[in-house]
Design a protein around this motif. Structure first.
Motif, PDB file in Angstrom:
ATOM      1  N   PRO A 249       0.479  -1.540  -0.003  1.00  0.00           N
ATOM      2  CA  PRO A 249      -0.229   0.112   0.637  1.00  0.00           C
ATOM      3  C   PRO A 249       1.154   1.604  -0.287  1.00  0.00           C
ATOM      4  O   PRO A 249       1.529   1.437   0.830  1.00  0.00           O
ATOM      5  CB  PRO A 249      -0.395  -0.042   1.578  1.00  0.00           C
ATOM      6  N   ALA A 250       0.397   2.357  -0.365  1.00  0.00           N
ATOM      7  CA  ALA A 250       1.247   3.693  -0.922  1.00  0.00           C
ATOM      8  C   ALA A 250       3.054   3.207  -1.128  1.00  0.00           C
ATOM      9  O   ALA A 250       3.259   4.827  -1.484  1.00  0.00           O
ATOM     10  CB  ALA A 250       1.462   4.678   0.379  1.00  0.00           C
ATOM     11  N   LYS A 251       3.251   2.326  -1.369  1.00  0.00           N
ATOM     12  CA  LYS A 251       4.537   2.188  -1.900  1.00  0.00           C
ATOM     13  C   LYS A 251       5.732   1.825  -1.064  1.00  0.00           C
ATOM     14  O   LYS A 251       7.105   2.591  -1.123  1.00  0.00           O
ATOM     15  CB  LYS A 251       4.569   2.505  -3.180  1.00  0.00           C
ATOM     16  N   ARG A 252       4.893   1.627   0.067  1.00  0.00           N
ATOM     17  CA  ARG A 252       5.819   1.981   1.635  1.00  0.00           C
ATOM     18  C   ARG A 252       5.742   1.131   2.083  1.00  0.00           C
ATOM     19  O   ARG A 252       4.347   1.299   2.507  1.00  0.00           O
ATOM     20  CB  ARG A 252       5.958   3.915   1.324  1.00  0.00           C
ATOM     21  N   PRO A 253       6.745   1.101   3.758  1.00  0.00           N
ATOM     22  CA  PRO A 253       6.310   0.565   4.607  1.00  0.00           C
ATOM     23  C   PRO A 253       6.078   1.333   5.687  1.00  0.00           C
ATOM     24  O   PRO A 253       5.434   2.590   5.169  1.00  0.00           O
ATOM     25  CB  PRO A 253       7.367  -0.131   5.571  1.00  0.00           C
ATOM     26  N   ALA A 254       5.452   1.455   6.468  1.00  0.00           N
ATOM     27  CA  ALA A 254       4.955   2.011   7.516  1.00  0.00           C
ATOM     28  C   ALA A 254       6.323   1.780   8.441  1.00  0.00           C
ATOM     29  O   ALA A 254       7.725   2.022   7.968  1.00  0.00           O
ATOM     30  CB  ALA A 254       4.034   1.031   8.678  1.00  0.00           C
ATOM     31  N   THR A 255       6.568   3.488   8.444  1.00  0.00           N
ATOM     32  CA  THR A 255       7.969   4.452   9.615  1.00  0.00           C
ATOM     33  C   THR A 255       7.782   3.157  11.271  1.00  0.00           C
ATOM     34  O   THR A 255       6.500   3.343  11.561  1.00  0.00           O
ATOM     35  CB  THR A 255       7.816   5.632   9.676  1.00  0.00           C
ATOM     36  N   ALA A 256       8.661   3.629  11.219  1.00  0.00           N
ATOM     37  CA  ALA A 256       8.881   3.229  12.820  1.00  0.00           C
ATOM     38  C   ALA A 256       7.853   3.823  13.860  1.00  0.00           C
ATOM     39  O   ALA A 256       7.223   3.485  15.020  1.00  0.00           O
ATOM     40  CB  ALA A 256      10.047   3.223  13.639  1.00  0.00           C
ATOM     41  N   ARG A 257       7.907   4.986  13.293  1.00  0.00           N
ATOM     42  CA  ARG A 257       7.030   6.375  14.441  1.00  0.00           C
ATOM     43  C   ARG A 257       5.630   5.761  14.077  1.00  0.00           C
ATOM     44  O   ARG A 257       5.061   6.228  14.976  1.00  0.00           O
ATOM     45  CB  ARG A 257       7.378   7.565  13.230  1.00  0.00           C
TER      46      ARG A 257
ATOM     47  N   GLY B 222      -7.217  -6.854  25.411  1.00  0.00           N
ATOM     48  CA  GLY B 222      -7.404  -8.362  25.140  1.00  0.00           C
ATOM     49  C   GLY B 222      -7.949  -8.509  23.497  1.00  0.00           C
ATOM     50  O   GLY B 222      -8.863  -9.532  22.996  1.00  0.00           O
ATOM     51  N   THR B 223      -7.617  -7.410  22.824  1.00  0.00           N
ATOM     52  CA  THR B 223      -7.483  -7.473  21.328  1.00  0.00           C
ATOM     53  C   THR B 223      -6.407  -6.694  20.306  1.00  0.00           C
ATOM     54  O   THR B 223      -5.537  -6.227  21.302  1.00  0.00           O
ATOM     55  CB  THR B 223      -8.405  -5.925  20.668  1.00  0.00           C
ATOM     56  N   ILE B 224      -5.911  -7.001  19.659  1.00  0.00           N
ATOM     57  CA  ILE B 224      -4.811  -7.015  18.456  1.00  0.00           C
ATOM     58  C   ILE B 224      -5.477  -5.423  17.705  1.00  0.00           C
ATOM     59  O   ILE B 224      -6.631  -6.009  16.806  1.00  0.00           O
ATOM     60  CB  ILE B 224      -4.867  -8.131  17.507  1.00  0.00           C
ATOM     61  N   VAL B 225      -4.624  -4.975  16.799  1.00  0.00           N
ATOM     62  CA  VAL B 225      -4.869  -3.669  16.322  1.00  0.00           C
ATOM     63  C   VAL B 225      -3.386  -3.511  15.471  1.00  0.00           C
ATOM     64  O   VAL B 225      -2.039  -3.725  15.234  1.00  0.00           O
ATOM     65  CB  VAL B 225      -4.850  -2.094  16.746  1.00  0.00           C
ATOM     66  N   THR B 226      -4.112  -3.892  14.280  1.00  0.00           N
ATOM     67  CA  THR B 226      -3.253  -3.792  12.869  1.00  0.00           C
ATOM     68  C   THR B 226      -2.486  -2.346  12.297  1.00  0.00           C
ATOM     69  O   THR B 226      -4.016  -2.037  11.963  1.00  0.00           O
ATOM     70  CB  THR B 226      -4.104  -4.739  12.120  1.00  0.00           C
ATOM     71  N   ILE B 227      -1.654  -2.308  12.336  1.00  0.00           N
ATOM     72  CA  ILE B 227      -1.100  -1.196  11.634  1.00  0.00           C
ATOM     73  C   ILE B 227      -0.195  -1.836  10.072  1.00  0.00           C
ATOM     74  O   ILE B 227       0.920  -2.010  10.295  1.00  0.00           O
ATOM     75  CB  ILE B 227      -0.445  -0.431  12.143  1.00  0.00           C
ATOM     76  N   ASP B 228      -0.910  -2.433   9.174  1.00  0.00           N
ATOM     77  CA  ASP B 228      -0.373  -2.703   7.384  1.00  0.00           C
ATOM     78  C   ASP B 228      -0.415  -1.947   6.082  1.00  0.00           C
ATOM     79  O   ASP B 228      -0.698  -3.219   5.368  1.00  0.00           O
ATOM     80  CB  ASP B 228      -0.478  -3.794   7.513  1.00  0.00           C
ATOM     81  N   GLY B 229      -1.413  -1.039   6.782  1.00  0.00           N
ATOM     82  CA  GLY B 229      -2.389  -0.446   4.659  1.00  0.00           C
ATOM     83  C   GLY B 229      -3.039  -0.735   4.487  1.00  0.00           C
ATOM     84  O   GLY B 229      -3.548  -0.899   3.576  1.00  0.00           O
ATOM     85  N   GLY B 230      -4.140  -1.809   5.221  1.00  0.00           N
ATOM     86  CA  GLY B 230      -4.627  -3.017   4.913  1.00  0.00           C
ATOM     87  C   GLY B 230      -4.282  -3.941   3.829  1.00  0.00           C
ATOM     88  O   GLY B 230      -4.842  -4.890   3.915  1.00  0.00           O
ATOM     89  N   ILE B 231      -3.191  -4.673   4.447  1.00  0.00           N
ATOM     90  CA  ILE B 231      -1.768  -5.826   3.909  1.00  0.00           C
ATOM     91  C   ILE B 231      -3.633  -6.901   4.696  1.00  0.00           C
ATOM     92  O   ILE B 231      -4.249  -7.535   3.059  1.00  0.00           O
ATOM     93  CB  ILE B 231      -1.100  -5.927   4.214  1.00  0.00           C
ATOM     94  N   SER B 232      -3.240  -6.684   5.605  1.00  0.00           N
ATOM     95  CA  SER B 232      -3.974  -8.368   5.857  1.00  0.00           C
ATOM     96  C   SER B 232      -5.783  -8.530   5.745  1.00  0.00           C
ATOM     97  O   SER B 232      -5.891  -9.578   5.673  1.00  0.00           O
ATOM     98  CB  SER B 232      -4.251  -8.325   7.232  1.00  0.00           C
ATOM     99  N   ALA B 233      -6.178  -7.025   5.443  1.00  0.00           N
ATOM    100  CA  ALA B 233      -7.904  -6.779   4.986  1.00  0.00           C
ATOM    101  C   ALA B 233      -8.379  -7.667   3.815  1.00  0.00           C
ATOM    102  O   ALA B 233      -8.858  -8.191   2.953  1.00  0.00           O
ATOM    103  CB  ALA B 233      -7.993  -5.177   4.783  1.00  0.00           C
TER     104      ALA B 233
END
Length: 258
Positions: free
Chosen positions: A215-223, A242-253
């Motif tokens: 997504p967006a042709k880039r990885p997430a930033t560490a920040r 008790g939950t997981i928050v995903t931050i991957d630009g929609g890859i898993s979705a």
């Protein structure tokens, strides 16, 4: 947003680089005192020096954390802290024909069993009082990848651990949450991407080409990841457990690694 973390104390593993090091900076800027742990003592010294601009206490713990005993020792050395950031990990990339049992065991000792051991020690100390455990896991636990099967297996286990513990933990005053980053602009990710480039393109030097499919042709930033972790650790997220928050630009979705 004011996160109300001033005066809190956090222990961060894997704090010498990448997400852990950026997380230390974010928490220090919020007024959070820090215990930083990693194998690379020189890098921890550098991190501590960089944080001198903030009016917080920073204690470093250079150590090999790949055993339950080491994690228990670290917990004792850190003393009475409020927030545990489980972040250390180096599960090997590669398919089942490449990655050996010994390599998997080493990776699991640090990340899977390491997270559980340190969480157990923290739990015993903070039970009945306020406390937060943030497990930085990885989206391969929900978006399975044959070229990173060891990581998918270990991360899925940690997702289950986070949900199982966090589902009941607020009864004891502790919140347990997980964060699943996808590709992140860190040295760790470069290692994984080089392995993927070998498997997919036959040439590790072509790893940057793989980002064309993200997504967006880039990885997430560490920040970006650190900001999310800091929010989840804060009182502003006081009813999240008790939950997981995903931050991957929609890859898993979209159900696809690339």
């Amino acid at each position: 947003m004011q996160l109300d973390l001033a005066g809190k104390t956090a222990l961060i593993t894997g704090a010498s680089q990448g997400i852990g090091r950026e997380l230390a900076r974010v928490l220090a800027a919020e007024g959070c005192n820090l215990h930083l742990a990693a194998r690379n003592g020189a890098a921890l010294e550098e991190a501590k020096a960089e944080l001198a601009e903030f009016p917080v206490t920073v204690t470093i713990h250079p150590a090999d954390l790949s055993s339950s005993e080491a994690m228990e020792d670290l917990d004792r050395a850190a003393g009475d802290y409020d927030i545990l950031m489980n972040n250390a990990g180096d599960i090997p990339a590669g398919d089942i024909e490449v990655v050996t049992d010994e390599a998997i065991k080493r990776g699991f000792d640090l990340k899977v069993f390491g997270y559980i051991s340190l969480a157990r020690s923290f739990w015993k100390r903070r039970k009945g009082r306020d406390g937060v455990i943030v497990n930085v896991i990885g989206n391969s636990g929900e978006n399975w990848d044959a070229a990173y099967f060891a990581g998918s297996t270990g991360n899925a286990a940690l997702m289950s651990f986070t949900k199982a513990l966090g589902g009941r933990s607020m009864n004891h005053g502790i919140r347990v949450v997980g964060v699943n980053p996808g590709p992140v602009d860190t040295p760790r990710m470069f290692k994984i991407m080089r392995r993927k480039a070998i498997d997919m393109l036959g040439d590790e030097s072509r790893w940057a080409e793989l980002y064309d499919h993200y997504p967006a042709k880039r990885p997430a930033t560490a920040r970006e990841v650190a900001d999310l972790c800091a929010f989840l650790a804060s009182p502003r997220a006081g009813y999240i457990s008790g939950t997981i928050v995903t931050i991957d630009g929609g890859i898993s979705a979209r159900g696809s690694v690339i």
